[in-house]
Scaffold this active site. Structure first.
Site, PDB file in Angstrom:
ATOM      1  N   GLY A 130     101.252  35.386 101.582  1.00 39.63           N
ATOM      2  CA  GLY A 130     101.424  34.534 100.407  1.00 39.63           C
ATOM      3  C   GLY A 130     100.193  34.572  99.515  1.00 39.63           C
ATOM      4  O   GLY A 130      99.528  35.610  99.388  1.00 39.63           O
ATOM      5  N   GLY A 166     101.217  36.300 107.213  1.00 41.52           N
ATOM      6  CA  GLY A 166     101.407  35.443 106.028  1.00 41.52           C
ATOM      7  C   GLY A 166     100.807  36.113 104.808  1.00 41.52           C
ATOM      8  O   GLY A 166      99.597  36.110 104.613  1.00 41.52           O
ATOM      9  N   VAL A 225      97.044  33.459  99.554  1.00 41.40           N
ATOM     10  CA  VAL A 225      95.737  33.894 100.077  1.00 41.40           C
ATOM     11  C   VAL A 225      95.854  35.263 100.745  1.00 41.40           C
ATOM     12  O   VAL A 225      95.046  36.168 100.491  1.00 41.40           O
ATOM     13  CB  VAL A 225      95.171  32.854 101.076  1.00 41.40           C
ATOM     14  N   LYS A 262      94.233  14.057 103.724  1.00 44.08           N
ATOM     15  CA  LYS A 262      95.442  14.884 103.616  1.00 44.08           C
ATOM     16  C   LYS A 262      96.625  13.979 103.361  1.00 44.08           C
ATOM     17  O   LYS A 262      96.681  12.861 103.878  1.00 44.08           O
ATOM     18  CB  LYS A 262      95.685  15.653 104.934  1.00 44.08           C
TER      19      LYS A 262
END
Ligand code: NAD
Length: 379
Positions: free
Chosen positions: A181, A179, A183, A82
């Site tokens: 967004g 959320g 996905v 990451k």
């Protein structure tokens, strides 16, 4: 900064941690490579307004390790990494991502970067100016990664319902999404199409309006945990499930795309004790890495129905075996993933020793078809 970085790396088996600074763009970032014994490391670029170095570093390490676990469970021949970068008003975004691209290029294929929070098409395009080791956002890339993630999460939800009720009549089911967004919205469309009742929240007004137009009932922000539902689906940020929030969850199952939604591992036990089925994030949100890694390694964009079937099968196995052992699915999945990583590390170590003429023949590598059975020795 009271973080014992090397101790943390030794404890969780990290290979490499790089701190990046670019004077002209204002870039400050950490790159953690957790494991490359199964293949190159894959992981997104997260841009976020971290409050300090410690929180950025901890996020980076946790997310990189989660990527290794995803790859191990999904049978991807790769490991986890990451890169997190500080978002701040002085950041020259385009130049910062180009600088990141040059750093990735220097790693010569040890790490492949992809999208994450704060990194979309424009940012990836800047990285791609400097390196080929990045998931190209355009037609030269693997295509819709959030769609691949949504396909896997949907497969997880389906497996959870069948596990709980023996059927998946969506018209009788309610799902709350935190959320809405990339996905979350794709999941909402799929679920509504199947007749489920979907409600949700998002911090962004325009996103809420778009979701409302798709048939999502928008809830008052903060009330999503208290809403009775079959499934609570976290698709925003991690760390939301902790001592206080777990008490409030009114859904029967938690199943979503957000990475590391548990504040601490032991919160899986808390959910289990409350009779809430927690489907581990790293079991079901691997659709994007399956697709991205497959594209980089084999030149193939794995079809969504294949991703869905693959993740559905693994989730069903995890839920069944965890129930047989009467342990939280998180505990079982973590054990399996860690064991696969350990097997691959042992094999890589043996290969290195053999190459030096000092060791045994390479041991068996973990593969895509691994059984979920494990010895119970991992932490
Ligand atoms: P996104 O940025 O497109 O959407 C996230 C949404 O969550 C945004 O609309 C944002 O406004 C909203 N949000 C943030 N904090 C919130 C809060 N406290 N309450 C309500 N809404 C909030 O991100 P995405 O690509 O949809 O990914 C969602 C999650 O899934 C992230 O945690 C990401 O790391 C994880 N994930 C994504 C992928 C992928 O392929 N995109 C793959 C694996 C994991």
């Amino acid at each position: 900064m009271a973080v014992h970085v090397l101790d943390a790396m030794v404890r969780d088996g990290f290979e490499e941690l790089v701190a990046l600074h670019d004077r002209s763009s204002g870039l400050r970032a950490f790159l953690a490579i957790h494991d490359t014994s199964r293949g190159p490391a894959f992981g997104g670029l997260r841009r976020f307004a971290y409050r300090d170095e410690k929180s950025a570093l901890m996020d980076c390490l946790r997310l990189a390790k989660a990527m290794s676990m995803k790859c191990a469970l999904a049978g991807v021949n790769g490991g986890g990494a990451k890169l997190v970068l500080f978002d701040h008003p002085g950041l020259d975004r385009a130049a910062a991502y180009r600088s990141i691209g040059r750093s990735i290029e220097r790693l010569a294929g040890r790490y492949y970067a992809g999208p994450d929070v704060g990194t979309g098409t424009a940012e990836l395009s800047n990285v791609a100016f400097e390196t080929k080791y990045v998931t190209h956002p355009g037609p030269a890339g693997p295509g819709d990664l959030p769609g691949a993630t949504a396909a896997g999460v949907f497969a997880g939800m389906r497996a959870a319902l069948v596990h709980l009720d023996g059927e998946e009549a969506w018209e009788d089911r309610t799902v709350v999404i935190q959320g809405l967004g990339s996905v979350g919205q794709r999941l909402a469309v799929r679920l509504i199409g199947l007749g489920a009742r979907v409600s949700g929240v998002d911090l962004d007004e325009a996103t809420c309006d778009r979701a409302r137009g798709l048939g999502v009932e928008i809830l008052e922000s903060g009330s999503e945990l208290d809403k009775a539902a079959d499934i609570f689906c976290p698709c925003a940020m991690g760390g939301l499930l902790h001592d206080l929030t777990i008490q409030r969850i009114a859904a029967r199952a938690v199943c979503g795309a957000a990475n590391n939604p548990l504040a601490r591992s032991h919160h899986a036990e808390r959910l289990h004790a409350r009779g809430i089925l927690y489907v581990p994030d790293f079991v079901i949100n691997s659709g994007a890495v399956i697709r991205g890694a497959g594209f980089h390694l084999d030149g193939r964009a794995t079809p969504l129905d294949e991703i869905e079937a693959r993740i559905g099968e693994v989730t069903t196995d995890v839920l069944r075996k965890a129930a047989e052992e009467a342990i939280p699915p998180f505990v079982l999945a973590k054990r399996v993933a860690e064991q696969r990583i350990r097997v691959a590390r042992n094999a890589a170590d043996s290969e290195r020793q053999s190459a030096l003429g000092a060791g045994d023949a390479p041991r068996e590598r973990a593969t895509a078809g691994d059984e979920l059975t494990t010895e119970s020795t991992s932490s």
